[in-house]
Scaffold this motif. Structure first.
Motif, short mmCIF file in Angstrom:
data_model
loop_
_atom_site.label_atom_id
_atom_site.label_comp_id
_atom_site.label_asym_id
_atom_site.label_seq_id
_atom_site.Cartn_x
_atom_site.Cartn_y
_atom_site.Cartn_z
N GLY A 99 2.48 43.28 -18.18
CA GLY A 99 1.53 42.62 -19.06
C GLY A 99 2.11 41.38 -19.70
N ALA A 100 3.38 41.44 -20.08
CA ALA A 100 4.04 40.28 -20.66
C ALA A 100 4.12 39.14 -19.66
N ALA A 101 4.38 39.46 -18.39
CA ALA A 101 4.45 38.42 -17.35
C ALA A 101 3.10 37.72 -17.21
N ALA A 102 2.02 38.51 -17.24
CA ALA A 102 0.69 37.90 -17.19
C ALA A 102 0.47 36.99 -18.39
N GLY A 103 0.90 37.42 -19.56
CA GLY A 103 0.76 36.59 -20.76
C GLY A 103 1.58 35.32 -20.70
N VAL A 104 2.80 35.41 -20.15
CA VAL A 104 3.63 34.22 -19.99
C VAL A 104 2.93 33.20 -19.09
N ALA A 105 2.38 33.68 -17.98
CA ALA A 105 1.67 32.79 -17.07
C ALA A 105 0.45 32.17 -17.73
N ALA A 106 -0.28 32.97 -18.50
CA ALA A 106 -1.46 32.44 -19.20
C ALA A 106 -1.06 31.40 -20.25
N LEU A 107 0.04 31.64 -20.93
CA LEU A 107 0.53 30.66 -21.91
C LEU A 107 0.94 29.36 -21.22
N GLY A 108 1.67 29.49 -20.11
CA GLY A 108 2.08 28.29 -19.39
C GLY A 108 0.90 27.49 -18.89
N THR A 116 2.75 25.31 -13.89
CA THR A 116 3.75 25.76 -14.88
C THR A 116 3.55 27.22 -15.23
N GLY A 117 2.29 27.62 -15.38
CA GLY A 117 2.01 29.01 -15.70
C GLY A 117 2.48 29.96 -14.61
N LEU A 118 2.18 29.64 -13.35
CA LEU A 118 2.56 30.49 -12.24
C LEU A 118 4.08 30.56 -12.09
N LEU A 119 4.73 29.40 -12.22
CA LEU A 119 6.19 29.38 -12.10
C LEU A 119 6.85 30.13 -13.25
N SER A 120 6.36 29.95 -14.46
CA SER A 120 6.93 30.63 -15.63
C SER A 120 6.80 32.14 -15.51
N GLY A 121 5.61 32.60 -15.11
CA GLY A 121 5.42 34.03 -14.94
C GLY A 121 6.29 34.61 -13.86
N SER A 122 6.51 33.84 -12.78
CA SER A 122 7.35 34.31 -11.69
C SER A 122 8.82 34.35 -12.09
N ALA A 324 9.99 33.02 -23.85
CA ALA A 324 10.17 31.61 -24.20
C ALA A 324 11.10 30.94 -23.20
N MET A 325 12.18 31.63 -22.84
CA MET A 325 13.09 31.07 -21.84
C MET A 325 12.39 30.90 -20.50
N ALA A 326 11.58 31.88 -20.11
CA ALA A 326 10.85 31.78 -18.84
C ALA A 326 9.89 30.60 -18.85
N LEU A 327 9.23 30.36 -19.96
CA LEU A 327 8.31 29.22 -20.07
C LEU A 327 9.07 27.90 -19.96
N ALA A 328 10.22 27.82 -20.60
CA ALA A 328 11.02 26.59 -20.52
C ALA A 328 11.50 26.35 -19.09
N VAL A 329 11.98 27.40 -18.44
CA VAL A 329 12.46 27.26 -17.06
C VAL A 329 11.30 26.94 -16.12
N GLY A 330 10.16 27.60 -16.33
CA GLY A 330 8.99 27.30 -15.51
C GLY A 330 8.55 25.86 -15.65
#
Length: 498
Positions: A99-108, A116-122, A324-330
């Protein structure tokens, strides 16, 4: 203020694939080998607590683990249905990280764009640190999910300026703080985000520092602060639970960078991509940097600084900063993709190669601080009816709760009152004279040692119990060592000629 959130041209399927793909990827990685690692000490507490009734569980909170009460109570209905085995108790964490991964992608996607969303979630899905806590029956995964949810609701509230988003945000941050006190440090990070965004003007020239917006956030944050403050005040008498934590140093900071990056080989690549992503988003005056940077930096920095005076910092306490780190890297990968697509493929391939060994190691039985399954296996294989067991310290009875079937046939020679009746995780021990009397009536005794006793402030209990065992005529017959501790079999020798 926010990026365009309309449906992608390819339609509804493409729109929903952005959060769905990382969620499914995270779940697939998390459930693969989820029972590989043994339960360890902290998970043993989860097993011991969720096997009790709610009333028995609540009794424990008077003296122990009040700060984890919310997690235990949320997990209790699940355990009542699915049991307390490794897969059963760890599955909620795997679902939470998905669920957090889905949220990260939605935030991106909302703060930048779908790529950016797809890459961040991945990126989040493949991070070995994420997998570690997705395969652990403790609260960090659920805390991470709620942190992502709270941040998403904040972003929607700032974008839409509707009270319903902030009402949901208020509930989310209350749950966040009650799941883990230190996760409430995300609230001031959100305050920095709101201040950062309010200094800008949208394309229509309207000032973002809407007083109503600040009032909505302040009201929600205040409710959370009151709830967290009440919990912290109630739990102040249980501070000795973290008294063993040492003050941070330079190695602590390096370990934190590795933790957030996913493992020892990855920090140079991950940090370079994260910096590139945040800088690129800031140059484009995007929303991603104001959302991500305070989230990534402020909670760990605050906890580290506080720990210089009163040590409380552990890496797992800031697991909720991994998104947050995943979003920055994405964002960094998306920036690189706009300039050189083949380079992105090469970077992802390199990161995957470096991550595979880390993912493999996580699934080894002894990958956690304690291999409590190994101890249970020794007893299942070698213990006999009528054997006794001596725990050199009451905390080892806590260890035994991880796999209770292995210990059930043994007579606990140090026990006076069991943990459930005593309303804790250790129980009440019998007096030394009772122990000596019981030792005289058995011919085989298992003595359990543990890593936690090496740094015990009062080692006299373990020393006195070992002395009582050796003075009772029992002699060492075998020793089985495992990660985190050991089991020693003591046997009474028959007298010569008998």
């Amino acid at each position: 203020m926010m990026a365009d959130t309309g449906r992608a041209p390819a339609g509804r399927a493409a729109y929903w694939s952005v959060p769905l793909i990382p969620a499914l990827l995270t779940l697939a990685i998390s459930v693969t080998g989820i029972s590989g690692a043994s339960f360890w000490l902290d998970e043993a507490a989860t097993v011991g607590m969720t096997r009790r009734s709610v009333g028995e569980m609540v009794r424990v909170f008077d003296t122990l683990d009040l700060v984890h009460a919310c997690y235990y109570l949320l997990l209790k209905p699940w355990a009542a249905v699915f049991g307390t085995g490794e897969v059963a108790l760890r599955m909620p964490s795997a679902l939470a990280m998905a669920g957090a991964a889905a949220g990260v992608a939605a935030l991106g996607r909302r703060c930048a764009d779908p790529v950016t969303g797809l890459l961040s979630g991945s990126v989040f899905a493949g991070c070995s640190t994420v997998t570690r806590f997705a395969q652990e029956a403790r609260s960090p995964a659920l805390v991470t999910l709620v942190a992502v949810l709270a941040t998403y609701l904040l972003v929607r509230g700032v974008d839409g300026r509707r009270r319903r988003w902030f009402a949901g945000y208020g509930l989310a941050v209350v749950l966040l703080g009650t799941l883990h006190l230190y996760a409430a440090l995300l609230i001031p990070a959100h305050g920095v985000t709101l201040f950062w965004l309010s200094r800008r003007r949208d394309p229509n020239g309207r000032n973002g520092s809407d007083a109503a917006l600040w009032r909505s956030w302040a009201a929600a944050a205040s409710v959370a602060v009151v709830a967290v403050g009440a919990l912290a005040w109630a739990a102040r008498a249980q501070q000795d639970q973290v008294s063993w934590i040492t003050a941070p140093n330079g190695r602590t900071l390096l370990a934190l960078v590795r933790f957030l990056s996913g493992g020892p080989p990855l920090p140079p690549i991950v940090m370079a991509l994260a910096v590139a992503g945040l800088v690129a988003a800031a140059v484009r005056r995007g929303v991603l940097t104001p959302v991500v940077l305070p989230w990534l930096v402020l909670p760990p920095a605050t906890l580290l600084l506080f720990s210089l005076a009163r040590p409380v910092f552990l890496q797992r306490y800031v697991t909720f900063c991994l998104p947050a780190m995943a979003l920055a890297v994405g964002a960094g990968l998306a920036w690189l993709a706009r300039r050189n697509r083949p380079a992105v493929v090469g970077v992802l391939a390199l990161v995957t190669v470096l991550t595979v060994p880390l993912q493999r190691d996580l699934r080894e039985q002894d990958s956690r601080p304690d291999d409590l399954r190994a101890a249970a296996d020794v007893l299942r294989l070698h213990a006999r009816p009528g054997d006794g067991i001596v725990f050199l310290d009451p905390i080892l009875r806590w260890d035994a709760a991880a796999y209770p079937d292995a210990y059930r046939p043994l007579a606990d020679l140090t026990l006076e009152t069991d943990p459930v009746t005593a309303g804790d995780l250790k129980g009440v021990d019998a007096s030394p004279s009772v122990l000596r009397s019981r030792l005289s009536g058995v011919n085989r005794v298992w003595v359990m040692n543990d890593r936690s006793l090496r740094n015990a402030s009062d080692p006299s209990t373990a020393r006195d119990r070992w002395t009582a065992v050796t003075a009772s005529g029992l002699r060492r017959s075998g020793v089985w060592r495992y990660r985190g501790g050991s089991l020693t079999l003591m046997v009474r020798r028959a007298a010569p000629g008998r």
